[in-house]
Write a protein that holds these residues in place. Sequence first.
Motif, PDB file in Angstrom:
ATOM      1  N   PHE A 196      -2.785  -8.385 -15.206  1.00 27.57           N
ATOM      2  CA  PHE A 196      -3.131  -7.036 -14.757  1.00 27.57           C
ATOM      3  C   PHE A 196      -2.542  -5.970 -15.671  1.00 27.57           C
ATOM      4  O   PHE A 196      -3.123  -4.880 -15.828  1.00 27.57           O
ATOM      5  N   THR A 197      -1.401  -6.264 -16.296  1.00 30.27           N
ATOM      6  CA  THR A 197      -0.708  -5.266 -17.117  1.00 30.27           C
ATOM      7  C   THR A 197      -0.750  -5.564 -18.612  1.00 30.27           C
ATOM      8  O   THR A 197      -0.129  -4.854 -19.399  1.00 30.27           O
ATOM      9  N   SER A 201      -5.927  -6.511 -20.825  1.00 27.57           N
ATOM     10  CA  SER A 201      -6.528  -6.419 -19.498  1.00 27.57           C
ATOM     11  C   SER A 201      -7.834  -5.627 -19.576  1.00 27.57           C
ATOM     12  O   SER A 201      -8.035  -4.802 -20.473  1.00 27.57           O
ATOM     13  N   ASP A 206      -8.831  -7.328 -14.212  1.00 26.04           N
ATOM     14  CA  ASP A 206      -8.161  -6.502 -13.207  1.00 26.04           C
ATOM     15  C   ASP A 206      -8.689  -6.809 -11.806  1.00 26.04           C
ATOM     16  O   ASP A 206      -7.924  -6.863 -10.834  1.00 26.04           O
ATOM     17  N   ASN A 207     -10.003  -7.000 -11.692  1.00 26.71           N
ATOM     18  CA  ASN A 207     -10.584  -7.297 -10.385  1.00 26.71           C
ATOM     19  C   ASN A 207     -10.054  -8.613  -9.843  1.00 26.71           C
ATOM     20  O   ASN A 207      -9.644  -8.712  -8.682  1.00 26.71           O
ATOM     21  N   LYS A 292      -0.291   1.022 -12.892  1.00 25.30           N
ATOM     22  CA  LYS A 292      -0.757  -0.304 -12.459  1.00 25.30           C
ATOM     23  C   LYS A 292       0.240  -0.951 -11.493  1.00 25.30           C
ATOM     24  O   LYS A 292      -0.160  -1.612 -10.532  1.00 25.30           O
TER      25      LYS A 292
END
Length: 382
Positions: A196-197, A201, A206-207, A292
């Motif tokens: 995610f980070t 990404s 991310d989803n 995030k």
Amino acid sequence: MNINSTVISGYQALNDISYLLQGKGKALLVTDKNIEGIPAVQALIAQLKQHVASVAVVNSVPPEPSQHDVAAIVAALPTQDVDIVIGVGGGSVLDVAKLLSVLCVAGAPTLDALLAGEKPHSRTCSLLIPTTAGTGSEATPNAILAIPEKETKVGIISPVMLPDYVALVPELTTSMPAHIASSTGIDALCHLIECFTATVSNPVSDNYALIGMKKLFKSIETAVNEPTNLEARLDMLWASYYGGAAIAHAGTHLVHAMSYPLGGKYHLPHGVANAILLTSCMRFVRPAVVSKFAQAYDLLPDADASLDEEAKSHALVDYFAALVQRLKLPDSLEALGIGPDHLPYLVEAALDVQRLMKNVPTAVSAEDVRAVYLTLFPSHQA
């Protein structure tokens, strides 16, 4: 990267897989001796023997396998002419099953060639069934092997290894001891928050990461404390799967880069090494990913919506630290008998994992890596 696997999910989802076996003459089941004895796995083997003319079982996959282990398994195979490879087990078993699905194809590159960077061109049909909820190996194009001579691990990576079928079956995870459920769950968490980070990404990864973290935050402690809670166990299987899918579309970074030497040299279980590093690594990257981290914090069941983004990002790191402690996982290397005299090796080895270090969302120097490792030796901090 497209993940085209068909996912079969739910309680007793393996009760009838005859439709997957149509036209298959030879099956190879890859597992380990402990998993092979689970009643549901015995029932699966009986089902295979009912529908497939020839069933070979490889039950010798060790934890954290090396390239020598896989070479020995390949050499001992009764035949390399198989129509379906079925992997049942934790991440190590699934990684080996993925490799065998490639190595069983006529004219495939050798294992040494794959380790040298040659890419596979095809594989036989494959079904992967995780019995732990952590690695997400069933959704990644990676197979990770230890290289004892270099005291580290390497990844063989190709989308060709992604399986045809995945089965997420919660009853297969209920015999997993609490300490394994804890450490593998933290591994899944690391996959999700790192992808995610990461610098690589993207909206797809991310989803996956957000859906996976929501399931994990909701269920990780229940799954550990109530092993027969099938809803929590299935949540964790999906969280793990989403973590693997996030890896397939993005990539992990600092925790995994710094944990590889801990597994390669000191043979720490991968999830345990990640648990030790999670809080310190996330504290280091936090300033670069405040927004995030705040998004991830908002997924916690008891998130405080009144906090601003900066406060939420700090609160997420605090949650990680408290979670590792509540799960009774180690949070320092000293507790495992590893001293700060090993720092030069650890720093150099971690920095060598450039395929992951390039994903860190902020600049990382050798001194930064040393400083993060140093937090794992509390009695030696200035």
